[in-house]
Scaffold this motif. Sequence first.
Motif, PDB file in Angstrom:
ATOM      1  N   PRO A   1       8.639  36.422  -5.717  1.00 22.35           N
ATOM      2  CA  PRO A   1       8.464  34.995  -5.465  1.00 22.35           C
ATOM      3  C   PRO A   1       7.339  34.401  -6.307  1.00 22.35           C
ATOM      4  CG  PRO A   1       8.591  36.212  -3.384  1.00 22.35           C
ATOM      5  CD  PRO A   1       8.491  37.234  -4.476  1.00 22.35           C
ATOM      6  N   ILE A   2       7.470  33.115  -6.601  1.00 23.12           N
ATOM      7  CA  ILE A   2       6.406  32.371  -7.275  1.00 23.12           C
ATOM      8  C   ILE A   2       5.909  31.337  -6.273  1.00 23.12           C
ATOM      9  CG2 ILE A   2       5.852  30.767  -9.144  1.00 23.12           C
ATOM     10  CD1 ILE A   2       8.098  32.092 -10.789  1.00 23.12           C
ATOM     11  N   VAL A   3       4.625  31.368  -5.985  1.00 21.02           N
ATOM     12  CA  VAL A   3       4.034  30.408  -5.051  1.00 21.02           C
ATOM     13  C   VAL A   3       3.099  29.488  -5.831  1.00 21.02           C
ATOM     14  CG1 VAL A   3       2.620  30.100  -2.990  1.00 21.02           C
ATOM     15  CG2 VAL A   3       4.164  32.065  -3.148  1.00 21.02           C
ATOM     16  N   LEU A   4       3.357  28.186  -5.750  1.00 20.34           N
ATOM     17  CA  LEU A   4       2.536  27.212  -6.455  1.00 20.34           C
ATOM     18  C   LEU A   4       1.492  26.645  -5.501  1.00 20.34           C
ATOM     19  CD1 LEU A   4       5.394  25.330  -8.347  1.00 20.34           C
ATOM     20  CD2 LEU A   4       3.957  27.211  -9.189  1.00 20.34           C
ATOM     21  N   VAL A   5       0.233  26.733  -5.895  1.00 22.74           N
ATOM     22  CA  VAL A   5      -0.854  26.129  -5.123  1.00 22.74           C
ATOM     23  C   VAL A   5      -1.591  25.148  -6.039  1.00 22.74           C
ATOM     24  CG1 VAL A   5      -1.132  28.180  -3.648  1.00 22.74           C
ATOM     25  CG2 VAL A   5      -2.579  27.921  -5.674  1.00 22.74           C
ATOM     26  N   GLY A   6      -2.362  24.265  -5.417  1.00 21.59           N
ATOM     27  CA  GLY A   6      -3.144  23.317  -6.208  1.00 21.59           C
ATOM     28  C   GLY A   6      -3.287  22.003  -5.477  1.00 21.59           C
ATOM     29  N   MET A   7      -4.100  21.167  -6.057  1.00 19.83           N
ATOM     30  CA  MET A   7      -4.409  19.885  -5.432  1.00 19.83           C
ATOM     31  C   MET A   7      -3.168  18.995  -5.335  1.00 19.83           C
ATOM     32  SD  MET A   7      -7.723  19.430  -4.744  1.00 19.83           S
ATOM     33  CE  MET A   7      -8.149  17.709  -5.118  1.00 19.83           C
ATOM     34  N   MET A   8      -3.241  18.026  -4.423  1.00 18.79           N
ATOM     35  CA  MET A   8      -2.220  16.977  -4.365  1.00 18.79           C
ATOM     36  C   MET A   8      -2.089  16.346  -5.747  1.00 18.79           C
ATOM     37  SD  MET A   8      -3.416  14.936  -0.934  1.00 18.79           S
ATOM     38  CE  MET A   8      -5.128  15.395  -0.756  1.00 18.79           C
TER      39      MET A   8
ATOM     40  N   ALA B   1      -6.231  11.195  -9.986  1.00 13.67           N
ATOM     41  CA  ALA B   1      -6.488   9.866  -9.397  1.00 13.67           C
ATOM     42  C   ALA B   1      -5.518   8.839  -9.983  1.00 13.67           C
ATOM     43  CB  ALA B   1      -7.942   9.455  -9.641  1.00 13.67           C
ATOM     44  N   ARG B   2      -5.226   8.964 -11.280  1.00 11.23           N
ATOM     45  CA  ARG B   2      -4.243   8.053 -11.900  1.00 11.23           C
ATOM     46  C   ARG B   2      -2.872   8.266 -11.271  1.00 11.23           C
ATOM     47  NH1 ARG B   2      -7.107   8.499 -16.676  1.00 11.23           N
ATOM     48  NH2 ARG B   2      -6.133  10.470 -17.248  1.00 11.23           N
ATOM     49  N   ARG B   3      -2.470   9.529 -11.151  1.00 14.89           N
ATOM     50  CA  ARG B   3      -1.134   9.823 -10.610  1.00 14.89           C
ATOM     51  C   ARG B   3      -0.991   9.356  -9.161  1.00 14.89           C
ATOM     52  NH1 ARG B   3      -0.412  16.159 -12.419  1.00 14.89           N
ATOM     53  NH2 ARG B   3      -0.723  15.861 -14.650  1.00 14.89           N
ATOM     54  N   LEU B   4      -2.079   9.448  -8.399  1.00 12.81           N
ATOM     55  CA  LEU B   4      -1.981   9.205  -6.949  1.00 12.81           C
ATOM     56  C   LEU B   4      -2.464   7.816  -6.542  1.00 12.81           C
ATOM     57  CD1 LEU B   4      -3.174  12.730  -5.769  1.00 12.81           C
ATOM     58  CD2 LEU B   4      -0.862  11.812  -5.608  1.00 12.81           C
ATOM     59  N   ALA B   5      -2.842   6.987  -7.515  1.00 10.75           N
ATOM     60  CA  ALA B   5      -3.309   5.632  -7.174  1.00 10.75           C
ATOM     61  C   ALA B   5      -2.205   4.915  -6.398  1.00 10.75           C
ATOM     62  CB  ALA B   5      -3.647   4.874  -8.452  1.00 10.75           C
ATOM     63  N   GLY B   6      -2.560   4.324  -5.290  1.00  9.28           N
ATOM     64  CA  GLY B   6      -1.576   3.566  -4.506  1.00  9.28           C
ATOM     65  C   GLY B   6      -0.729   4.430  -3.593  1.00  9.28           C
ATOM     66  N   ASP B   7      -0.938   5.750  -3.606  1.00  3.17           N
ATOM     67  CA  ASP B   7      -0.152   6.626  -2.728  1.00  3.17           C
ATOM     68  C   ASP B   7      -0.510   6.331  -1.270  1.00  3.17           C
ATOM     69  OD1 ASP B   7       1.403   9.498  -2.682  1.00  3.17           O
ATOM     70  OD2 ASP B   7      -0.050   9.344  -1.066  1.00  3.17           O
ATOM     71  N   ARG B   8       0.511   6.149  -0.451  1.00  2.45           N
ATOM     72  CA  ARG B   8       0.258   5.875   0.971  1.00  2.45           C
ATOM     73  C   ARG B   8       0.738   7.028   1.861  1.00  2.45           C
ATOM     74  NH1 ARG B   8      -2.571   3.029  -0.709  1.00  2.45           N
ATOM     75  NH2 ARG B   8      -2.554   0.800  -1.141  1.00  2.45           N
ATOM     76  N   SER B   9       1.237   8.091   1.243  1.00  2.00           N
ATOM     77  CA  SER B   9       1.872   9.133   2.049  1.00  2.00           C
ATOM     78  C   SER B   9       0.926  10.291   2.374  1.00  2.00           C
ATOM     79  CB  SER B   9       3.110   9.668   1.322  1.00  2.00           C
ATOM     80  OG  SER B   9       2.702  10.381   0.162  1.00  2.00           O
ATOM     81  N   ARG B  10      -0.269  10.285   1.767  1.00  2.00           N
ATOM     82  CA  ARG B  10      -1.148  11.438   1.969  1.00  2.00           C
ATOM     83  C   ARG B  10      -2.371  11.033   2.791  1.00  2.00           C
ATOM     84  NH1 ARG B  10       1.450  12.201  -3.122  1.00  2.00           N
ATOM     85  NH2 ARG B  10       1.991  14.361  -3.567  1.00  2.00           N
ATOM     86  N   PRO B  11      -2.415  11.506   4.056  1.00  2.00           N
ATOM     87  CA  PRO B  11      -3.470  11.077   4.976  1.00  2.00           C
ATOM     88  C   PRO B  11      -4.883  11.350   4.465  1.00  2.00           C
ATOM     89  CG  PRO B  11      -1.811  12.399   6.124  1.00  2.00           C
ATOM     90  CD  PRO B  11      -1.449  12.435   4.686  1.00  2.00           C
ATOM     91  N   LEU B  12      -5.085  12.393   3.667  1.00  2.00           N
ATOM     92  CA  LEU B  12      -6.445  12.735   3.245  1.00  2.00           C
ATOM     93  C   LEU B  12      -6.924  11.904   2.052  1.00  2.00           C
ATOM     94  CD1 LEU B  12      -6.436  16.616   3.695  1.00  2.00           C
ATOM     95  CD2 LEU B  12      -7.270  14.867   5.258  1.00  2.00           C
ATOM     96  N   LEU B  13      -6.070  10.987   1.583  1.00  7.53           N
ATOM     97  CA  LEU B  13      -6.491  10.163   0.450  1.00  7.53           C
ATOM     98  C   LEU B  13      -6.871   8.746   0.861  1.00  7.53           C
ATOM     99  CD1 LEU B  13      -4.128  11.168  -2.487  1.00  7.53           C
ATOM    100  CD2 LEU B  13      -6.410  12.014  -1.904  1.00  7.53           C
ATOM    101  N   ALA B  14      -7.145   8.543   2.138  1.00  8.88           N
ATOM    102  CA  ALA B  14      -7.568   7.208   2.584  1.00  8.88           C
ATOM    103  C   ALA B  14      -8.895   6.875   1.891  1.00  8.88           C
ATOM    104  CB  ALA B  14      -7.735   7.209   4.091  1.00  8.88           C
ATOM    105  N   GLY B  15      -9.116   5.592   1.616  1.00  7.41           N
ATOM    106  CA  GLY B  15     -10.358   5.189   0.936  1.00  7.41           C
ATOM    107  C   GLY B  15     -10.213   5.346  -0.568  1.00  7.41           C
ATOM    108  N   ASP B  16     -11.328   5.571  -1.241  1.00  2.00           N
ATOM    109  CA  ASP B  16     -11.297   5.679  -2.700  1.00  2.00           C
ATOM    110  C   ASP B  16     -10.668   7.028  -3.118  1.00  2.00           C
ATOM    111  OD1 ASP B  16     -12.199   4.758  -5.424  1.00  2.00           O
ATOM    112  OD2 ASP B  16     -13.186   6.709  -5.294  1.00  2.00           O
ATOM    113  N   VAL B  17      -9.570   6.938  -3.841  1.00  2.00           N
ATOM    114  CA  VAL B  17      -8.789   8.141  -4.156  1.00  2.00           C
ATOM    115  C   VAL B  17      -9.588   9.121  -5.019  1.00  2.00           C
ATOM    116  CG1 VAL B  17      -6.726   8.967  -5.373  1.00  2.00           C
ATOM    117  CG2 VAL B  17      -6.579   6.967  -3.923  1.00  2.00           C
ATOM    118  N   HIS B  18     -10.305   8.610  -6.024  1.00  2.38           N
ATOM    119  CA  HIS B  18     -11.053   9.493  -6.922  1.00  2.38           C
ATOM    120  C   HIS B  18     -12.121  10.251  -6.137  1.00  2.38           C
ATOM    121  CE1 HIS B  18     -13.444  10.912 -10.306  1.00  2.38           C
ATOM    122  NE2 HIS B  18     -12.434  10.604 -11.102  1.00  2.38           N
TER     123      HIS B  18
END
Length: 177
Positions: free
Chosen positions: A8-15, A116-133
Motif C-alpha cells: 500500500p501507498i499511504v499519503l500524508v501531509g498538510m491540508m 495558503a494560496r490553494r486554500l484561500a476561501g476554503d470553507r470546508s476545513r474547520p481548522l482553517l478558521a481565521g487567517d489561513v496562512h
Amino acid sequence: MSGGASRPIVLVGMMGTGKSIVGEALSRRLEIPFVDLDEVIERRDGRSVQEIFAEEGESRFRQLESQSLGDILASTDSPFVLATGGGVVTISENRDLLIDSPSSVVLLEASIDELARRLAGDRSRPLLAGDVHTALQSLWTAREAQYREVSDVVVSTDGHTVDEVADLVIKATVKAA
Ligand code: S3P
C-alpha cells in the motif's frame, strides 16, 4: 504502468498538498484501489467532517479517524492507495499504526505560501478558521516532526502538476521497492 505496486501507498501531509487528487492519479496509474480516509469516516458516520467537528468537536473526529485508519490498514493484503487527513499524524496511536504497517508512507509537501494560496476561501476545513496562512503555519510547526517520523519518502509538490507528483511518488516507492 500497472501491477507495479507491491504494498500500500499511504499519503500524508498538510491540508492542500493534494493527497486526494494525487491518490486518485496513483490509483489510475497503478490500477489499484483508492481510499480516502475522510470519505470513509463520513460514510461510516453519516455526517460530514465539518458536521462532526461542529457537533462533537475535534477529539471525537480523531477517535473516528483512528478507528477507520486501523480498519483500513488491517483490511487487506493487496496494495491500495490511501489519502489520509492532514491531522492523522497528531495521534501517537496513528503514528504507530503507520510506522508498523507494511505501507510506503509518503509525505507530500508544499510551502505554506503555496498552501495558503490553494486554500484561500476554503470553507470546508474547520481548522482553517481565521487567517489561513497563520493557521497553516502553526499547524505545520506543530506537526512537521510527526509527519517526518512516519514517512518513508518526502515528495515536494511545489511547481508540479498532479501527474508529475504521481510520477515522483511512483519513482520513489514502486520502483525502489
Ligand atoms: C484536517 C485535515 C482534513 C480533515 C479535517 C482535519 C487536519 O483533511 O481530516 O478537516 O487536521 O489537518 P485534508 O488534509 O484532506 O484536508
